[in-house]
Design a protein around this motif. Sequence first.
Motif, PDB file in Angstrom:
ATOM      1  N   UNK A 136      80.812  29.814   4.595  1.00 40.24           N
ATOM      2  CA  UNK A 136      81.420  30.811   5.156  1.00 40.24           C
ATOM      3  C   UNK A 136      80.571  31.658   6.189  1.00 40.24           C
ATOM      4  N   UNK A 137      79.749  31.147   6.832  1.00 43.01           N
ATOM      5  CA  UNK A 137      78.622  31.910   7.704  1.00 43.01           C
ATOM      6  C   UNK A 137      79.604  32.308   8.866  1.00 43.01           C
ATOM      7  N   UNK A 138      79.074  33.405   9.291  1.00 46.79           N
ATOM      8  CA  UNK A 138      79.446  34.274  10.736  1.00 46.79           C
ATOM      9  C   UNK A 138      78.672  33.453  11.651  1.00 46.79           C
ATOM     10  N   UNK A 139      77.386  33.090  11.771  1.00 48.05           N
ATOM     11  CA  UNK A 139      76.922  32.769  12.911  1.00 48.05           C
ATOM     12  C   UNK A 139      75.856  31.360  12.346  1.00 48.05           C
ATOM     13  N   UNK A 140      75.767  30.609  13.230  1.00 50.05           N
ATOM     14  CA  UNK A 140      74.560  29.563  13.001  1.00 50.05           C
ATOM     15  C   UNK A 140      74.348  29.138  14.453  1.00 50.05           C
ATOM     16  N   UNK A 141      73.059  28.550  14.653  1.00 49.06           N
ATOM     17  CA  UNK A 141      72.754  28.284  15.934  1.00 49.06           C
ATOM     18  C   UNK A 141      71.962  26.843  16.087  1.00 49.06           C
TER      19      UNK A 141
END
Length: 255
Positions: A136-141
Amino acid sequence: MDLLLKGKTAIVTGGGAGIGAGMCETFAEEGVNVVIADFRPLEDTEKQAKELAEKYGVGTLAVRIDVSNPEDVERMFKEAVEKFGTVDILMNNAGKMGVNKIEDVTIPELRKYEAVNIEGIFMTCKEMVKLHRSQGKKNSWIVNTVSKSAFSTNSGGNSPYIATKGAVASFTRGLATEVGREGIYVNGIIPGYVITETTKNIPDGGKRSEAMKKIIPIGREAEPKEIADVAVFLCSPKACQVMGVLMDVSGGTML
Ligand SMILES: NC(=O)c1ccc[n+]([C@@H]2O[C@H](COP(=O)([O-])OP(=O)(O)OC[C@H]3O[C@@H](n4cnc5c(N)ncnc54)[C@H](O)[C@@H]3O)[C@@H](O)[C@H]2O)c1
């Protein structure tokens, strides 16, 4: 500028040498834990990981992996999560380079390029997206390493490389459209001519640099770290408006 990356965790495929090693160093400078994933002997990568940890005080992990093997890719993510709890950044840097005249291209040889440059990137991105969703991460790159050869080539004779790097470029844009709304940033970088052990050892390596000065508008080839610094910036929250971009880091060669 603070890139706001301190405490994050990055995987760098092909992190053992060249541009990838530069990326590992830049991440470590920024306080990022680094997973160095490479298919060279593990003890070499472990030595590099130890040196980075001692120099920058970050967590590091060495993993032996062939990105074209889906089991290796899954194991890499498992080991990274076991050690650091998550993976925030994926640098898809490992790539198969080489020269093959079209008359010499066989299907098995072509498939080797496809396996590393296309399948490898698909599988690592798939694991990254799965992890992002399951935690449930907000951001990944994600940053994929393309090549200026995908768009313009003055040498010819490397059609499997060119074709597969073209696929990396279009996949990058497609995946950004698919997962961008979930907070997953997907971008690419386009190096031109970069001085690495591999490119130094190509036939005529010495003459190459002289010839490059005429072709490259900034008048010289790139150092790996100069590519790495831009790639790492693309993983920063400061680059939050940059999505699905193929960033030209070729010193103007693309012009
Ligand atoms: N050097 C250049 O001029 C140049 C230009 C444009 C694009 N690129 C791209 O940049 C990326 C890095 O190139 P480089 O010049 O730094 O290469 P390099 O040969 O200096 O280093 C590549 C590293 O990747 C590792 N590696 C190779 N295949 C692997 C695999 N299947 N699985 C895991 N690790 C693997 C190698 O062991 C090595 O440590 C590649 O994708 C390449 O296509 C390089």
